[in-house]
Write an enzyme that holds these catalytic residues in place. Structure first.
Site, PDB file in Angstrom:
ATOM      1  N   GLY A   1      50.586  13.773  72.268  1.00  0.00           N
ATOM      2  CA  GLY A   1      49.248  13.760  71.695  1.00  0.00           C
ATOM      3  C   GLY A   1      49.160  14.262  70.268  1.00  0.00           C
TER       4      GLY A   1
ATOM      5  N   LEU B   1      58.989   7.038  59.583  1.00  0.00           N
ATOM      6  CA  LEU B   1      58.787   5.661  59.163  1.00  0.00           C
ATOM      7  C   LEU B   1      57.393   5.538  58.552  1.00  0.00           C
ATOM      8  CD1 LEU B   1      60.313   3.903  62.306  1.00  0.00           C
ATOM      9  CD2 LEU B   1      61.448   4.534  60.171  1.00  0.00           C
TER      10      LEU B   1
ATOM     11  N   ARG C   1      55.236   6.598  84.305  1.00  0.00           N
ATOM     12  CA  ARG C   1      54.020   6.393  85.099  1.00  0.00           C
ATOM     13  C   ARG C   1      53.375   5.082  84.692  1.00  0.00           C
ATOM     14  NH1 ARG C   1      50.485   7.037  81.021  1.00  0.00           N
ATOM     15  NH2 ARG C   1      50.867   8.666  79.476  1.00  0.00           N
TER      16      ARG C   1
END
Length: 447
Positions: A164, A203, A291
């Site tokens: 996050g 990047l 998941r």
């Protein structure tokens, strides 16, 4: 096949899993906090168990209460959805100790991929291309300077246990590096209880490409194509589409094959997503999510495969339902995440939905657990629904999305619908010309 599945989640994903179970003839149990007593998945499940008060730590993250709910109801498997306990290795281990099947990979595989440093080592061993950077955690300033000089500035420092965007800092010079290293370690320790960080080449204008994979746990693996998740704000995905407008057929087949072989070699079981940064024709591994993803419906739309059905089938010992050569991709799909947030400031907007009307028609899907009169609690993620649109090609998909957004009505709270109405008319988005920084720059201009 399982007799009864307990769904250890809430909101639209709980309802999504519940629907799949009903289609397979499997009895359902849902758990809920006191704040979710009137949620739609609670209304529709065969059984429901209240597991605690509103705070997640006392309910949806309370492993003991969830295991007790399984024992009380006789559930023989648990589907964790995404978020909450979906990537908690301890939870998977505890369920196994109670002879309850965790519908997901093994605890060991969750641990490997949950540690960003170990995940990168494993990816490299499996032949997955990785971003140049440190081989492990970096603790000494002198080591950080040496590694950064070797791979070249700019570099990014990331928390090993992170996600996050927390514990993540960019350094464009040696002077930046010293401050960034200290700050990233401090943030990582506070957020995750682990201050280990590593360094990678930064990047400048990459896209975020992820590959949907499945393994049967016995040496077989397949991929269901890629998704482009480059439209992000603060490292959180906002808009996802499949296939990516940036890849050609050769690149698509290559990276899909690499990922499918890696999953097979790993002996992985169930659904997973291998995520990459893509720039100048090269793929660089970021992480693997062990998941189901929020954006899985766009893959279902182009592949014609119900991924939750596939999860349940694999977890029950039925193996994969398709071989790689049987998977055919058709058309283009886009998903917009509809959040209960101010469309400009992104401040959460909990409250009562006074009117809720979803769009319809060919190629339109809405995954949501809310309804007119539903009161959105302030305790959880602000996602209230997902609009998924499928067309024969990207142009048709975009036109259909524009129409669907115009039909979508949510009154009583603020939502991100106005943002998507702006985006669908933007020339860069229409042409598929955007990277992971595009949305934040666009929002900054609007302010």
């Amino acid at each position: 096949m399982f007799q009864k599945i307990l769904i250890a989640n809430r909101g639209e994903i709980a309802l999504r899993v519940l629907r799949a179970c009903k289609e397979l003839g499997i009895q359902t149990v849902v758990v809920h906090s006191t704040a979710d007593a009137d949620a739609m998945h609670v209304r529709l499940a065969d059984e429901s168990v209240c597991i605690g008060p509103p705070p997640s730590r006392d309910s949806y993250l309370n492993i003991h209460q969830i295991v007790a709910a399984c024992e009380i109801t006789g559930a023989d498997a648990v589907h964790p959805g995404y978020g909450f306990l979906s990537e908690n290795a301890k939870f998977a281990d505890i369920l196994a100790a109670h002879n309850i099947t965790f519908i997901g990979p093994s605890g060991d595989h969750i641990r490997i991929m949950g540690d960003k440093i170990e995940a990168k080592r494993t990816a490299k061993r499996l032949g997955i291309p990785v971003v140049p950077g440190s081989d492990g955690a970096v603790t000494e300033e002198k080591d950080a300077k040496r590694i950064a000089a070797e791979i070249g500035y700019p570099v990014i420092i990331k928390a090993s246990a992170g996600g996050g965007g927390r514990g993540m800092k960019v350094a464009r010079s040696e002077a930046d590096l010293v401050v960034a290293l200290q700050t990233a370690r401090s943030e990582a320790g506070a957020a995750f209880g682990d201050d280990a960080v590593y360094i990678e080449k930064y990047l400048e204008k990459p896209r975020h490409i992820e590959v949907q994979v499945f393994g049967d746990g016995a040496g077989r693996g397949v991929h269901f194509g890629e998704r482009d998740c480059s439209l992000q704000r603060r490292h959180q995905k906002v808009w996802e589409e499949a296939p990516s407008p940036a890849l050609n057929a050769e690149e698509r087949a290559h990276i899909g094959g690499v990922c499918a072989r890696a999953i097979a070699d790993l002996g992985y079981s169930g659904a997973g997503t291998i995520e990459f940064l893509y720039e100048n024709g090269e793929f660089y591994f970021i992480e693997m999510n062990t998941r189901l993803q929020v954006e899985h419906p766009v893959t279902e739309a182009i592949a014609g495969i119900d991924l939750v059905h596939e999860q349940i089938r694999v977890a029950s010992g039925g193996g994969l339902s398709v071989r790689q050569e049987e998977i055919r991709f058709q058309g283009h799909a886009i998903e917009c995440r509809i959040n209960a947030e101010d469309p400009r400031t992104f401040t959460p907007s909990p409250g009562t939905i006074t009117h809720f009307h979803t769009p319809g028609g060919l190629g339109i899907r809405v995954d949501s657990g809310v309804y007119s009169g539903y009161k959105i609690p302030p305790y959880y993620d602000s996602l209230i629904g997902k609009l998924i649109v499928h067309g024969r090609n990207r142009v048709e998909c975009m036109m259909r999305l524009r129409r669907a957004l115009d039909e979508f009505v949510v009154d009583g709270i603020k939502t991100t619908l106005p943002l998507f109405r702006d985006l669908v008319g933007n020339p860069d988005i229409a042409n598929g010309e955007y990277d992971i920084h595009w949305l934040e720059k666009y929002l900054a201009k609007e302010d």
